[in-house]
Design a protein around this motif. Structure first.
Motif, PDB file in Angstrom:
ATOM      1  N   PHE A   2       9.906  -1.015  -1.421  1.00 35.40           N
ATOM      2  CA  PHE A   2      11.327  -0.729  -1.697  1.00 35.40           C
ATOM      3  C   PHE A   2      12.228  -1.506  -0.735  1.00 35.40           C
ATOM      4  N   ARG A  45       0.851  -1.195   0.000  1.00 34.23           N
ATOM      5  CA  ARG A  45       0.000   0.000   0.000  1.00 34.23           C
ATOM      6  C   ARG A  45       0.880   1.237   0.000  1.00 34.23           C
ATOM      7  N   HIS A  46       1.944   1.211   0.787  1.00 30.67           N
ATOM      8  CA  HIS A  46       2.850   2.362   0.859  1.00 30.67           C
ATOM      9  C   HIS A  46       4.204   1.963   0.296  1.00 30.67           C
ATOM     10  N   ARG A  47       4.742   2.781  -0.567  1.00 33.16           N
ATOM     11  CA  ARG A  47       5.864   2.313  -1.372  1.00 33.16           C
ATOM     12  C   ARG A  47       7.121   2.012  -0.576  1.00 33.16           C
ATOM     13  N   ARG A  48       7.289   2.659   0.588  1.00 33.74           N
ATOM     14  CA  ARG A  48       8.485   2.407   1.390  1.00 33.74           C
ATOM     15  C   ARG A  48       8.637   0.925   1.729  1.00 33.74           C
TER      16      ARG A  48
END
Lengths: 156, 82, 156, 82
Positions: free
Chosen positions: A113, A107-110
């Motif tokens: 990555f 959901r959140h790109r961090r």
């Protein structure tokens, strides 16, 4: 923490695979993820003399895939992912052929990555693959490099 | 009554083959006693690990070998240039 | 430092694009790169009520693409890349449609990971896009979030 | 002899339109004097930036406006939830 809807797909393959197709299917399978991070490693084409003519990866059946699956479970427990895909080649490859694909959807790109970065560092330095390269018509085994251990230490 | 030895990575070159059948003996030391000295030196080298039937063994003296056991000698895995 | 053979491809597009095809072409165009990192951002599909029905991104012609190109130049100057690809949508998108693709190709994967991560943080918080979402049949403009500034601060 | 005003993001809602032509005047203050007070308040809000012909202007008092100039009012860009 990983939710209930996340999925993990870990494969050890002995023939060529198509990273773009795998990324497309993986992305489509995770519509609730806002982002997908992928890493594709391929056999380098070296235009200079002395480049690698072929690369062979050997694995050991009873250990290699089970350890890849354990790594994937570690990644899923550490970051909040909707899905994780790990595909690793074994066998002989030509320059330009894909070796490894890791993709993470979150959901959140961090999260994606960090998860893909972590998975690659650990696949590279800890997974049970032995590699040899053909250079100038002769095969030679590749030894571990110091940098690989440094990569892993970042996560400890 | 035999054991199967598996040589990974550069150990395959040291052994001259990827796999070898040897007669059943009870300990790793006895396995080593039946092999070429150069190969034994390579297998005993630092950081070569042993898996018996796919399970990593911490202490070379520990396992008691049985008929059909597979002993895999695992040198350090290769680094990646990427 | 960037070499002479690296390439940069920055696009602002107003119709749908195919990230998998772009990644495949980009990877094939950089055979000397050992690794390609990509980030694809898509409009989330939310199964729950209250999900986003559509998303619109507006840009301002005289600023948006030129600033994206400056960002790409910064990224190329900071990491050793064989190539960098940045594609950003403008216009109205449906859930599941791609919004942004950033891909970096490098000899050593650390460069590509950092470059794509940096580019995404800066695209998200600094590039000239204004976003509105349609929820329950009504459009509302999205304000900046505190986290976006935190993401950027990591690189300073 | 006119100026073109461009309203980005939520300023479009405040203006009721994305673009507006206004008669040429020399300063931003004079432009503001011809607009609805609520719109002026929105344009003057903290963190709204101004670009004249695509170049960001640091000081609202600085530019001397010319016929055909495009003044774009830029609220903070939207964050991303991804």
């Amino acid at each position: 923490m990983s939710g209930v809807t996340n999925s993990v797909d870990v494969r050890l393959v002995t023939t060529a695979f198509d990273p773009a197709r795998e990324i497309a299917q993986f992305t489509a399978a995770h519509p609730a993820a806002g982002g997908v991070v992928s890493f594709t490693g391929q056999v380098r084409e070296d235009s200079q003399a002395g480049g690698v003519e072929a690369l062979e990866l050997r694995h050991y059946g009873p250990l290699t895939l089970p350890e890849m699956e354990k790594l994937a479970a570690t990644v899923l427990g550490r970051w909040d992912l909707e899905g994780l895909l790990v595909i690793h080649r074994s066998g002989t490859m030509q320059p330009g052929e894909p070796i490894v694909l890791v993709a993470g959807a979150s959901r959140h790109r961090r999260d994606a990555f960090a998860a893909v970065d972590f998975a690659m560092d650990h696949l590279k330095s800890e997974s049970w693959f032995w590699k040899r390269e053909k250079v100038g018509g002769r095969w030679r085994w590749i030894e571990p490099r110091h940098e690989d251990f440094e990569d892993i230490r970042r996560w400890q | 009554m035999a054991l199967k030895l598996v040589f990974l990575g550069r150990l395959e070159d040291a052994a001259g083959e990827a796999e070898r059948k040897v007669p059943l003996v009870a300990t790793i030391e006895e396995v080593f006693a039946g092999l070429e000295p150069e190969l034994v030196a390579a297998l005993r080298a630092d950081r070569v690990k042993l898996a018996v039937n796919g399970v990593l063994v911490r202490d070379l003296d520990a396992p008691v070998l049985r008929d059909g056991d597979e002993l895999a000698f695992l040198p350090p895995v290769s680094g990646g240039a990427v």
